[in-house]
Motif scaffolding. Structure first.
Motif, PDB file in Angstrom:
ATOM      1  N   ALA A  38       9.633  -2.264   2.160  1.00 29.56           N
ATOM      2  CA  ALA A  38      10.521  -1.092   2.073  1.00 29.56           C
ATOM      3  C   ALA A  38      11.906  -1.461   1.548  1.00 29.56           C
ATOM      4  O   ALA A  38      12.537  -0.669   0.850  1.00 29.56           O
ATOM      5  CB  ALA A  38      10.631  -0.415   3.436  1.00 29.56           C
ATOM      6  N   LYS A  39      12.367  -2.649   1.853  1.00 28.25           N
ATOM      7  CA  LYS A  39      13.689  -3.088   1.382  1.00 28.25           C
ATOM      8  C   LYS A  39      13.685  -3.405  -0.105  1.00 28.25           C
ATOM      9  O   LYS A  39      14.748  -3.517  -0.719  1.00 28.25           O
ATOM     10  CB  LYS A  39      14.137  -4.329   2.164  1.00 28.25           C
ATOM     11  N   ARG A  40      12.504  -3.551  -0.701  1.00 31.21           N
ATOM     12  CA  ARG A  40      12.421  -4.020  -2.087  1.00 31.21           C
ATOM     13  C   ARG A  40      11.623  -3.089  -3.002  1.00 31.21           C
ATOM     14  O   ARG A  40      11.358  -3.434  -4.133  1.00 31.21           O
ATOM     15  CB  ARG A  40      11.770  -5.409  -2.107  1.00 31.21           C
ATOM     16  N   SER A  41      11.231  -1.915  -2.499  1.00 29.94           N
ATOM     17  CA  SER A  41      10.349  -1.028  -3.249  1.00 29.94           C
ATOM     18  C   SER A  41      10.885   0.398  -3.265  1.00 29.94           C
ATOM     19  O   SER A  41      11.694   0.784  -2.430  1.00 29.94           O
ATOM     20  CB  SER A  41       8.960  -0.985  -2.600  1.00 29.94           C
ATOM     21  N   HIS A  42      10.338   1.165  -4.173  1.00 30.07           N
ATOM     22  CA  HIS A  42      10.633   2.601  -4.221  1.00 30.07           C
ATOM     23  C   HIS A  42       9.855   3.327  -3.131  1.00 30.07           C
ATOM     24  O   HIS A  42      10.387   4.176  -2.429  1.00 30.07           O
ATOM     25  CB  HIS A  42      10.269   3.158  -5.605  1.00 30.07           C
ATOM     26  N   LYS A  43       8.567   2.968  -2.990  1.00 26.28           N
ATOM     27  CA  LYS A  43       7.679   3.667  -2.069  1.00 26.28           C
ATOM     28  C   LYS A  43       6.702   2.674  -1.449  1.00 26.28           C
ATOM     29  O   LYS A  43       6.163   1.815  -2.146  1.00 26.28           O
ATOM     30  CB  LYS A  43       6.896   4.734  -2.854  1.00 26.28           C
ATOM     31  N   VAL A  44       6.489   2.811  -0.137  1.00 32.25           N
ATOM     32  CA  VAL A  44       5.523   1.973   0.574  1.00 32.25           C
ATOM     33  C   VAL A  44       4.530   2.881   1.299  1.00 32.25           C
ATOM     34  O   VAL A  44       4.931   3.843   1.957  1.00 32.25           O
ATOM     35  CB  VAL A  44       6.202   1.058   1.630  1.00 32.25           C
ATOM     36  N   TYR A  45       3.270   2.558   1.150  1.00 34.77           N
ATOM     37  CA  TYR A  45       2.220   3.169   1.948  1.00 34.77           C
ATOM     38  C   TYR A  45       1.795   2.122   2.966  1.00 34.77           C
ATOM     39  O   TYR A  45       1.428   1.008   2.584  1.00 34.77           O
ATOM     40  CB  TYR A  45       1.023   3.552   1.080  1.00 34.77           C
ATOM     41  N   ALA A  46       1.865   2.462   4.256  1.00 36.67           N
ATOM     42  CA  ALA A  46       1.532   1.504   5.314  1.00 36.67           C
ATOM     43  C   ALA A  46       0.442   2.088   6.205  1.00 36.67           C
ATOM     44  O   ALA A  46       0.586   3.203   6.715  1.00 36.67           O
ATOM     45  CB  ALA A  46       2.780   1.164   6.129  1.00 36.67           C
ATOM     46  N   PHE A  47      -0.639   1.337   6.369  1.00 35.41           N
ATOM     47  CA  PHE A  47      -1.810   1.796   7.113  1.00 35.41           C
ATOM     48  C   PHE A  47      -2.024   1.005   8.386  1.00 35.41           C
ATOM     49  O   PHE A  47      -1.792  -0.203   8.415  1.00 35.41           O
ATOM     50  CB  PHE A  47      -3.078   1.611   6.255  1.00 35.41           C
ATOM     51  N   ASN A  68      11.600   5.234   3.001  1.00 38.94           N
ATOM     52  CA  ASN A  68      10.749   5.297   1.806  1.00 38.94           C
ATOM     53  C   ASN A  68       9.313   4.871   2.096  1.00 38.94           C
ATOM     54  O   ASN A  68       8.616   4.363   1.232  1.00 38.94           O
ATOM     55  CB  ASN A  68      11.338   4.420   0.697  1.00 38.94           C
ATOM     56  N   VAL A  69       8.865   5.094   3.345  1.00 36.06           N
ATOM     57  CA  VAL A  69       7.553   4.633   3.778  1.00 36.06           C
ATOM     58  C   VAL A  69       6.730   5.804   4.314  1.00 36.06           C
ATOM     59  O   VAL A  69       7.239   6.617   5.092  1.00 36.06           O
ATOM     60  CB  VAL A  69       7.677   3.559   4.886  1.00 36.06           C
ATOM     61  N   ASP A  70       5.482   5.869   3.896  1.00 38.77           N
ATOM     62  CA  ASP A  70       4.512   6.770   4.511  1.00 38.77           C
ATOM     63  C   ASP A  70       3.715   5.954   5.511  1.00 38.77           C
ATOM     64  O   ASP A  70       2.983   5.031   5.121  1.00 38.77           O
ATOM     65  CB  ASP A  70       3.546   7.346   3.466  1.00 38.77           C
ATOM     66  N   LEU A  71       3.874   6.257   6.797  1.00 40.32           N
ATOM     67  CA  LEU A  71       3.102   5.594   7.849  1.00 40.32           C
ATOM     68  C   LEU A  71       1.812   6.386   8.036  1.00 40.32           C
ATOM     69  O   LEU A  71       1.860   7.584   8.340  1.00 40.32           O
ATOM     70  CB  LEU A  71       3.900   5.555   9.153  1.00 40.32           C
ATOM     71  N   ILE A  72       0.680   5.737   7.851  1.00 36.67           N
ATOM     72  CA  ILE A  72      -0.597   6.429   7.811  1.00 36.67           C
ATOM     73  C   ILE A  72      -1.529   5.892   8.897  1.00 36.67           C
ATOM     74  O   ILE A  72      -1.872   4.710   8.899  1.00 36.67           O
ATOM     75  CB  ILE A  72      -1.243   6.270   6.414  1.00 36.67           C
ATOM     76  N   LEU A  73      -1.909   6.782   9.804  1.00 36.31           N
ATOM     77  CA  LEU A  73      -2.830   6.433  10.883  1.00 36.31           C
ATOM     78  C   LEU A  73      -4.255   6.630  10.357  1.00 36.31           C
ATOM     79  O   LEU A  73      -4.855   7.687  10.496  1.00 36.31           O
ATOM     80  CB  LEU A  73      -2.587   7.315  12.108  1.00 36.31           C
ATOM     81  N   ASP A  74      -4.761   5.598   9.704  1.00 32.86           N
ATOM     82  CA  ASP A  74      -6.089   5.638   9.102  1.00 32.86           C
ATOM     83  C   ASP A  74      -6.449   4.210   8.699  1.00 32.86           C
ATOM     84  O   ASP A  74      -5.586   3.347   8.606  1.00 32.86           O
ATOM     85  CB  ASP A  74      -6.093   6.552   7.873  1.00 32.86           C
ATOM     86  N   GLY A  75      -7.723   3.991   8.449  1.00 29.40           N
ATOM     87  CA  GLY A  75      -8.175   2.683   7.993  1.00 29.40           C
ATOM     88  C   GLY A  75      -7.795   2.450   6.547  1.00 29.40           C
ATOM     89  O   GLY A  75      -7.793   3.388   5.731  1.00 29.40           O
TER      90      GLY A  75
END
Length: 184
Positions: A38-47, A68-75
């Motif tokens: 997140a500190k080095r990117s435009h967008k982060v997807y985190a699962f 800038n992070v989407d926290l995703i509760l999924d596999g």
């Protein structure tokens, strides 16, 4: 002193990140890699499949002022439901969340599905770091499956490397690094 594999994973990914990068933390855990990305990117997807991981990571991101992070509760095997753009960098930490239920582990089948989807979405010059922790039940099978998969990637399209301790006991974790080569 030599760098630990996790430090190397961050160094490896950092080289290709910029303010426009879309990145993936495929195994959020305690949020260390999510914050790094997140500190080095435009967008982060985190699962992650554990709500505890989302809560802990969300708290860390809030404390750092990162949004800038989407926290995703999924596999992570379902990443294609959430990510349509190409990925500049991705990281996996295979095994289990150290501070949680050690019965909840990454599995070869879903891990390989996720890695395959990441490989197909990697931008040219994009990189994938896979930290393999295998000193638990099922870990050896997942390790073998991942190594078999990445060793079969076309050498004209990908470079695959290992960073691994050779004289350590107790199944020390190691790093698999994949880079998508530019097409000619």
């Amino acid at each position: 002193m030599m760098k630990r594999p996790l430090e190397c994973s961050h160094d490896f990914l950092k080289e290709v990140l910029d303010s426009q990068s879309v990145t993936l933390d495929a195994t959020m855990g305690n949020g260390n890699d999510t914050v790094f990305l997140a500190k080095r990117s435009h967008k982060v997807y985190a699962f992650d499949v554990q709500r505890k991981a989302l809560e802990k990571t969300g708290q860390r991101l809030l404390a750092e002022g990162l949004n800038n992070v989407d926290l995703i509760l999924d596999g992570h095997e379902n990443l294609d439901r959430y990510i349509s753009e190409s990925i500049q960098a991705a990281i996996f930490n295979l095994g289990y969340l150290p501070s949680a239920d050690k019965a909840i582990i990454t599995k070869p089948h879903t891990t390989l599905q996720a890695i395959d989807k990441v490989i197909k979405r990697l931008a040219e010059g994009g990189r994938l770091a896979i930290m393999i922790y295998y000193g638990h039940e099922g870990g050896q099978m997942e390790k073998d499956a991942v190594l078999d998969y990445v060793s079969q990637l076309d050498q004209k399209a990908y470079t695959v490397m290992l960073y691994q301790a050779l004289n350590q006991v107790n199944t020390p974790p190691f790093l698999v690094m994949v880079e998508k080569l530019p097409s000619f």
